[in-house]
Design a protein around this motif. Structure first.
Motif, PDB file in Angstrom:
ATOM      1  N   SER A 154       0.773  -1.312  -0.098  1.00 23.47           N
ATOM      2  CA  SER A 154       0.032  -0.057  -0.056  1.00 23.47           C
ATOM      3  C   SER A 154       0.862   1.215   0.102  1.00 23.47           C
ATOM      4  N   ARG A 155       1.834   1.280   0.857  1.00 25.40           N
ATOM      5  CA  ARG A 155       2.808   2.168   0.901  1.00 25.40           C
ATOM      6  C   ARG A 155       3.453   2.650  -0.505  1.00 25.40           C
ATOM      7  N   ASP A 156       4.129   1.615  -1.090  1.00 26.47           N
ATOM      8  CA  ASP A 156       4.715   1.637  -2.338  1.00 26.47           C
ATOM      9  C   ASP A 156       3.992   2.236  -3.590  1.00 26.47           C
ATOM     10  N   SER A 157       2.377   1.917  -3.446  1.00 31.54           N
ATOM     11  CA  SER A 157       1.468   2.413  -4.384  1.00 31.54           C
ATOM     12  C   SER A 157       0.977   3.408  -4.408  1.00 31.54           C
ATOM     13  N   TRP A 158       1.170   4.279  -3.161  1.00 29.22           N
ATOM     14  CA  TRP A 158       0.514   5.513  -2.978  1.00 29.22           C
ATOM     15  C   TRP A 158       1.178   6.673  -3.860  1.00 29.22           C
ATOM     16  N   PRO A 159       2.576   6.977  -3.702  1.00 29.80           N
ATOM     17  CA  PRO A 159       3.044   7.963  -4.590  1.00 29.80           C
ATOM     18  C   PRO A 159       2.670   7.943  -6.012  1.00 29.80           C
ATOM     19  N   SER A 160       2.661   6.902  -6.721  1.00 26.32           N
ATOM     20  CA  SER A 160       2.209   6.911  -8.029  1.00 26.32           C
ATOM     21  C   SER A 160       0.608   7.223  -8.287  1.00 26.32           C
TER      22      SER A 160
ATOM     23  N   VAL B  67     -11.728   1.164 -10.582  1.00 28.51           N
ATOM     24  CA  VAL B  67     -11.960   2.302 -11.428  1.00 28.51           C
ATOM     25  C   VAL B  67     -13.425   2.263 -12.036  1.00 28.51           C
ATOM     26  N   ASN B  68     -14.145   3.117 -11.837  1.00 27.56           N
ATOM     27  CA  ASN B  68     -15.530   3.344 -12.245  1.00 27.56           C
ATOM     28  C   ASN B  68     -16.358   2.001 -11.728  1.00 27.56           C
ATOM     29  N   GLY B  69     -15.747   1.489 -10.582  1.00 30.32           N
ATOM     30  CA  GLY B  69     -16.562   0.393 -10.143  1.00 30.32           C
ATOM     31  C   GLY B  69     -15.910  -0.914 -10.430  1.00 30.32           C
ATOM     32  N   PHE B  70     -15.124  -1.077 -11.463  1.00 29.13           N
ATOM     33  CA  PHE B  70     -14.680  -2.311 -11.581  1.00 29.13           C
ATOM     34  C   PHE B  70     -13.161  -2.648 -11.168  1.00 29.13           C
ATOM     35  N   PRO B  71     -12.939  -3.797 -10.526  1.00 28.83           N
ATOM     36  CA  PRO B  71     -11.653  -3.959 -10.065  1.00 28.83           C
ATOM     37  C   PRO B  71     -10.442  -4.151 -10.986  1.00 28.83           C
ATOM     38  N   LEU B  72      -9.534  -3.730 -10.448  1.00 29.81           N
ATOM     39  CA  LEU B  72      -8.216  -3.633 -11.449  1.00 29.81           C
ATOM     40  C   LEU B  72      -7.558  -5.133 -11.203  1.00 29.81           C
ATOM     41  N   PRO B  73      -6.626  -5.669 -12.311  1.00 32.98           N
ATOM     42  CA  PRO B  73      -6.080  -6.813 -12.063  1.00 32.98           C
ATOM     43  C   PRO B  73      -4.927  -6.849 -11.072  1.00 32.98           C
ATOM     44  N   ASP B  74      -4.216  -7.833 -10.701  1.00 37.32           N
ATOM     45  CA  ASP B  74      -3.033  -7.882  -9.863  1.00 37.32           C
ATOM     46  C   ASP B  74      -3.338  -7.156  -8.507  1.00 37.32           C
ATOM     47  N   ALA B  75      -4.347  -7.455  -7.726  1.00 37.75           N
ATOM     48  CA  ALA B  75      -4.418  -6.963  -6.542  1.00 37.75           C
ATOM     49  C   ALA B  75      -3.481  -7.176  -5.445  1.00 37.75           C
TER      50      ALA B  75
ATOM     51  N   SER C 151      -0.579  -5.863  -5.353  1.00 37.29           N
ATOM     52  CA  SER C 151       0.637  -5.349  -5.904  1.00 37.29           C
ATOM     53  C   SER C 151       0.728  -3.990  -6.412  1.00 37.29           C
ATOM     54  N   PRO C 152       1.542  -3.077  -6.003  1.00 32.56           N
ATOM     55  CA  PRO C 152       1.896  -1.879  -6.449  1.00 32.56           C
ATOM     56  C   PRO C 152       1.370  -1.346  -7.804  1.00 32.56           C
ATOM     57  N   LEU C 153       0.882  -0.415  -8.190  1.00 24.61           N
ATOM     58  CA  LEU C 153       0.709  -0.020  -9.620  1.00 24.61           C
ATOM     59  C   LEU C 153       1.471   1.087  -9.670  1.00 24.61           C
ATOM     60  N   ASP C 154       2.637   1.248 -10.749  1.00 26.48           N
ATOM     61  CA  ASP C 154       3.240   2.374 -10.915  1.00 26.48           C
ATOM     62  C   ASP C 154       2.501   3.456 -11.687  1.00 26.48           C
ATOM     63  N   TYR C 155       3.315   4.609 -12.103  1.00 26.12           N
ATOM     64  CA  TYR C 155       2.835   5.484 -12.942  1.00 26.12           C
ATOM     65  C   TYR C 155       2.368   5.240 -14.307  1.00 26.12           C
ATOM     66  N   LYS C 156       3.207   4.409 -14.953  1.00 24.34           N
ATOM     67  CA  LYS C 156       2.742   3.928 -16.189  1.00 24.34           C
ATOM     68  C   LYS C 156       1.490   2.935 -16.253  1.00 24.34           C
ATOM     69  N   GLY C 157       1.445   2.266 -15.240  1.00 22.38           N
ATOM     70  CA  GLY C 157       0.299   1.285 -15.133  1.00 22.38           C
ATOM     71  C   GLY C 157      -0.789   2.275 -14.815  1.00 22.38           C
ATOM     72  N   TRP C 158      -0.762   3.353 -14.134  1.00 21.93           N
ATOM     73  CA  TRP C 158      -2.163   4.099 -13.958  1.00 21.93           C
ATOM     74  C   TRP C 158      -2.413   4.827 -15.250  1.00 21.93           C
ATOM     75  N   ARG C 159      -1.330   5.437 -16.213  1.00 21.79           N
ATOM     76  CA  ARG C 159      -1.782   5.744 -17.240  1.00 21.79           C
ATOM     77  C   ARG C 159      -2.241   4.863 -18.386  1.00 21.79           C
ATOM     78  N   LYS C 160      -1.922   3.603 -18.229  1.00 19.66           N
ATOM     79  CA  LYS C 160      -2.581   2.689 -19.243  1.00 19.66           C
ATOM     80  C   LYS C 160      -4.064   2.246 -19.070  1.00 19.66           C
ATOM     81  N   VAL C 161      -4.343   2.579 -17.646  1.00 24.37           N
ATOM     82  CA  VAL C 161      -5.866   2.468 -16.994  1.00 24.37           C
ATOM     83  C   VAL C 161      -6.502   3.609 -17.720  1.00 24.37           C
ATOM     84  N   LEU C 162      -5.766   4.922 -17.263  1.00 25.05           N
ATOM     85  CA  LEU C 162      -6.570   5.979 -17.369  1.00 25.05           C
ATOM     86  C   LEU C 162      -6.866   6.673 -18.628  1.00 25.05           C
ATOM     87  N   ASP C 163      -5.771   6.567 -19.528  1.00 23.50           N
ATOM     88  CA  ASP C 163      -5.847   7.184 -20.692  1.00 23.50           C
ATOM     89  C   ASP C 163      -6.946   7.097 -21.668  1.00 23.50           C
TER      90      ASP C 163
END
Length: 212
Positions: free
Chosen positions: A54-60, A186-194, A196-208
């Motif tokens: 959780s700690r490692d996922s927060w900054p991104s 995200v919008n009610g749908f769970p992301l995979p790899d629960a 595990s931290p998600l980095d900035y690039k991972g978030w951009r792949k989800v949000l873009d």
């Protein structure tokens, strides 16, 4: 037994009992910034204050939210894992803080827990009683918020409503199918790899694709 199956069993039982148990007084979670308009993309994060992932996922997550704050909403829920030392007590401190002050103070405390996790598990607390650890959490929280809040924070650990709020948060996560931290929707749908931290690039792949 795998905690995922324990949690799923709890979900089934709780859904059956939900109509006959008392309901939480208000929606669960801490909004980051203001609770924004409905048309924005909603990110929900389930964190354990003493979980390294959780700690490692927060900054991104914080970075991507600040970059897209005008188009994204963010709410964080506590999900104290039973196999993490003092997860419930530190989560309770967040609910006490949110009641005493505001969500900006709550996130300040969450980041303080993330930055000093080593004080709350393992060798640091293995030989300490629950009362001693709780007092340390009270002192730590007061240092983060201001010494004038010490007595109110200490009283918060003796109030039933803060205990119930922390329990509701855990039960809410179970109902949603959460079984580890960090866990994101995200919008009610769970992301995979629960878990595990998600980095900035991972978030951009989800949000873009959602933000165009």
């Amino acid at each position: 037994m795998n905690f995922k199956f324990i949690c799923l069993g709890f979900v089934t039982l709780w859904c059956l009992l939900w109509p006959i148990v008392s309901q939480p007084p208000m929606p669960d979670g801490f909004w980051y910034g203001e609770e924004a308009a409905e048309e924005k993309v909603l990110i929900e994060a389930f964190f354990d204050p003493v979980c390294p992932d959780s700690r490692d996922s927060w900054p991104s997550l914080k970075q991507v939210f600040q970059e897209f704050a005008s188009r994204v909403r963010l709410v964080v829920h506590t999900f104290p894992l039973p196999y993490h030392d003092n997860a419930f007590a530190t989560s309770r401190a967040l609910h006490i803080t949110n009641k005493l002050k505001n969500t900006s103070a709550t996130y300040h405390l969450l980041e303080a827990f993330f930055n000093h996790q080593e004080q709350f598990y393992g060798k640091a607390t293995i030989n300490k009683s629950r009362a001693v650890v709780t007092e340390h959490i009270v002192e730590f929280t007061a240092n983060a918020l201001g010494s004038s809040y010490h007595s109110a924070i200490k009283s918060g650990f003796n109030e039933t409503n803060t205990d119930l709020a922390t329990r509701y948060a855990f039960k809410y996560g179970c109902i949603r199918g959460v079984y580890g931290t960090p866990f994101f929707f995200v919008n009610g749908f769970p992301l995979p790899d629960a878990g595990s931290p998600l980095d900035y690039k991972g978030w951009r792949k989800v949000l873009d694709p959602l933000l165009g």
